[in-house]
Design a protein around this motif. Sequence first.
Motif: not given
Length: 267
Positions: A73-74, A77-78, A91, A93-96, A115
């Motif tokens: 999923q990451r 959505g990355f 990233d 926005n997601h802190k990845w 993360q």
Amino acid sequence: MGLFSKETCVVCGNEAKTLGRHKLKDGSYVCGDCVKKTNICAGWNLDTLKASSVEQIRTRIKNVEIAEAENSQRISGFTATKKFCGYIWFDDNHKWFVLPKGLITSTIDGCHVYQYKELLDYELLEDGSTITKGGLGKALVGGAVFGVAGAIVGATSKKTKQVCEKLQIKITTTNSDNPLLFINLISTETKKNSMTYRLSSNIAQEILSKFHIISSELADESAVSPAQINTGTVDVAGEIKKFKELLDMGAISQEEFDKKKDQLLNL
């Protein structure tokens, strides 16, 4: 039973074929397919597997499946907000963050997405020696300063070699299956007055700066204000436990833990 005897896998109930199967300490067998599902190369070793009960192995397989689904999923959505060539992408926005495959044509398919909160510490290594290091709750030590000629200068003025054979960033995470990462910026003998070394040094400095910003933000997020404590909106025991976990991981010092603990108990 002989080496080529027919055995049944205690985990899935299928035949535990000779190729890939492993014998547990109680004499039962786990088939090769179930062994693969435990992600044996990344979190578990064979000794752990052999010493585990059937239920522990099943739980491990379930946890690996959940982690792989979350990682997929990451990946989907990355959206990279910052790319450092094919070395590392962020990233915000997601802190990845992720280390993609391929430097020229890069992709994150099949890669592990971390993360920001999993970041523990990081350091710049040149030919095996630490030049700069930092991390959660730690100051940036060594201060990667890049000289006019492109040579990396540490905290001292010792004479440095004119050639670099390996320049890499070492990243330590709290992810038990993938705790250690390396970004290899230089892997062949390179003159320090060359454009290649100069560019690699600049990329290293930018990546370290990004990690320093992330660590600082994580430290701010973990801070607890007196107002929160006084209004009863903070779980004191839970906060102490959280900082104790950071202490055990080496993310903060004993002095920093004691200070936070006193703050939580006395304010």
